[in-house]
Scaffold this active site. Structure first.
Site, mmCIF file in Angstrom:
data_model
loop_
_atom_site.group_PDB
_atom_site.id
_atom_site.type_symbol
_atom_site.label_atom_id
_atom_site.label_comp_id
_atom_site.label_asym_id
_atom_site.label_seq_id
_atom_site.Cartn_x
_atom_site.Cartn_y
_atom_site.Cartn_z
ATOM 1 N N ARG A 19 0.928 -1.244 0.009
ATOM 2 C CA ARG A 19 0.087 -0.092 0.178
ATOM 3 C C ARG A 19 0.885 1.219 0.041
ATOM 4 N NH1 ARG A 19 -2.769 -0.601 5.979
ATOM 5 N NH2 ARG A 19 -4.048 0.977 5.313
ATOM 6 N N ASP A 36 -13.648 -3.170 14.483
ATOM 7 C CA ASP A 36 -14.369 -2.066 13.685
ATOM 8 C C ASP A 36 -15.701 -2.445 14.206
ATOM 9 O OD1 ASP A 36 -11.981 -1.550 12.619
ATOM 10 O OD2 ASP A 36 -12.111 -2.783 11.129
HETATM 11 O O1 KDG Z 1 -9.698 -3.522 11.459
HETATM 12 C C1 KDG Z 1 -9.389 -4.281 10.306
HETATM 13 C C2 KDG Z 1 -8.571 -3.616 9.566
HETATM 14 O O2 KDG Z 1 -7.216 -3.792 9.974
HETATM 15 C C3 KDG Z 1 -8.441 -4.399 8.057
HETATM 16 O O3 KDG Z 1 -9.794 -4.348 7.287
HETATM 17 C C4 KDG Z 1 -7.355 -3.648 7.219
HETATM 18 O O4 KDG Z 1 -7.737 -1.201 7.456
HETATM 19 C C5 KDG Z 1 -6.824 -2.128 7.448
HETATM 20 C C6 KDG Z 1 -5.682 -2.083 7.815
HETATM 21 O O5 KDG Z 1 -5.059 -1.182 7.751
HETATM 22 O O6 KDG Z 1 -4.843 -3.060 8.404
#
Ligand code: KDG
Length: 316
Positions: A106, A258
């Site tokens: 990313r 979440d």
């Molecule tokens: O809370 C779950 C997230 O960690 C996952 O969906 C991916 O957003 C994310 C991350 O940056 O790790």
């Protein structure tokens, strides 16, 4: 305009078709992952309105994410398509039991190019809650500025700010995280850390010490997650533990935080007491771990009510 506005990165996530090191895995399932959009989906499934601010690449994965979130009812009108940078990608790896590791691809992604010009003041100002996490400021300096600007806008309109630290040590060091997140916390009305995160950030020891420190920092409503034991909630008047629910089988714990945030914020939007918010949050967290995706287990309002009332759906 949505009740809750959130901002952050959502990636395409590839979950493995089996257990073990990824070098031996030949099949993957395409899903989506993003803490903030998971919260937005959770709220929409419970009947609220939620909007997600972000950037996606001009690519198939960006289109996939947009389509999925739109399909869940999340308002994506504030999502920009970045013509230069790609949509971020992550892989999950499942070792023994339900120990899950993640690998991110990313760096330089479209979402990491977000900047404060991407924010529409009125869009944020008309919401009831701005929800942010500690992931977004870790993505890039411009993302950090964007989070600070969103906070400024929310403050100027007098809307509630909710914050989940979501410390991701694959994105920054604990010292970098501490420096920024400790600046953000006193600006927030609601803070939802895991106990380990609270201790890491605040240098505290145990739940009550962490809660006291957060109250001293000016946070009004606190929920500290303590895993299967549920959570502790506190405000200026009360401090207590609310037991967690037994999810039965745990398939994948990622996404539970979440779901917890979505449940808690749903309670806040419905003017529920702190204890009722905690019960909803715990139930959402328990339901989220019963599926292998990060958001697939999030319940509808009816499913949540049935779970809370101990009712079972008639299957056939
Ligand atoms: O809370 C779950 C997230 O960690 C996952 O969906 C991916 O957003 C994310 C991350 O940056 O790790």
């Amino acid at each position: 305009m949505p009740d809750v506005v959130t901002l952050g990165e959502t990636m395409v996530m590839f979950s493995p078709g089996g257990q073990g090191p990824l070098r031996y895995i030949n099949e993957f399932h395409k899903r989506l992952a993003g803490s903030e959009s998971n919260v937005a989906i959770g709220l929409c499934r419970l009947g609220h309105t939620a909007g997600w601010i972000s950037r996606l690449g001009q690519d198939e994965f960006g289109q996939y994410i947009l389509k999925e979130l739109r399909g869940e009812g999340v308002d994506v009108s504030q999502v920009k398509i970045d013509e230069q940078a790609p949509t971020g990608i992550m892989f999950k790896e499942i070792r023994s039991g339900y120990e899950t590791r993640v690998s991110y691809y990313r760096k330089g992604s479209a979402a990491s190019q977000m900047n404060k010009e991407d924010l529409d003041q009125e869009y944020i100002g008309k919401a009831k809650i701005l929800h942010i996490t500690g992931i977004t400021p870790a993505l890039s300096p411009t993302c950090r500025d964007t989070v600070y600007r969103a906070i400024e806008i929310a403050k100027s309109y007098g809307i509630l700010i909710s914050f989940d630290p979501n410390i991701r040590l694959k994105l920054w060091s604990i010292d970098q995280a501490r420096k920024i997140l400790i600046e953000i916390i006193p600006k927030c009305d609601i803070v939802l850390p895991g106990l380990d995160e609270a201790e890491l950030l605040l240098g505290t020891s145990g739940v009550e010490d962490s809660i006291d420190r957060l109250l001293q920092l000016g946070v009004k409503k606190i929920a500290v997650k303590v895993g299967a034991e549920g959570c502790w909630v506190a405000d200026a008047n009360e401090k207590c533990q609310i037991s967690g629910f037994n999810p039965g089988q745990i398939i994948d714990p990622i996404g539970a935080g979440d779901a917890f945030a979505a449940g808690f914020l749903s309670g806040i939007l419905e003017n529920k007491s702190l204890l009722e918010c905690a019960v909803m949050a715990n139930a959402m967290g328990a339901l989220a771990v019963t599926t292998s995706g990060d958001y697939e287990g999030l319940p509808t309002r009816k499913e949540l009510n049935d779970f809370l009332n101990g009712r079972q759906e008639i299957a056939r």
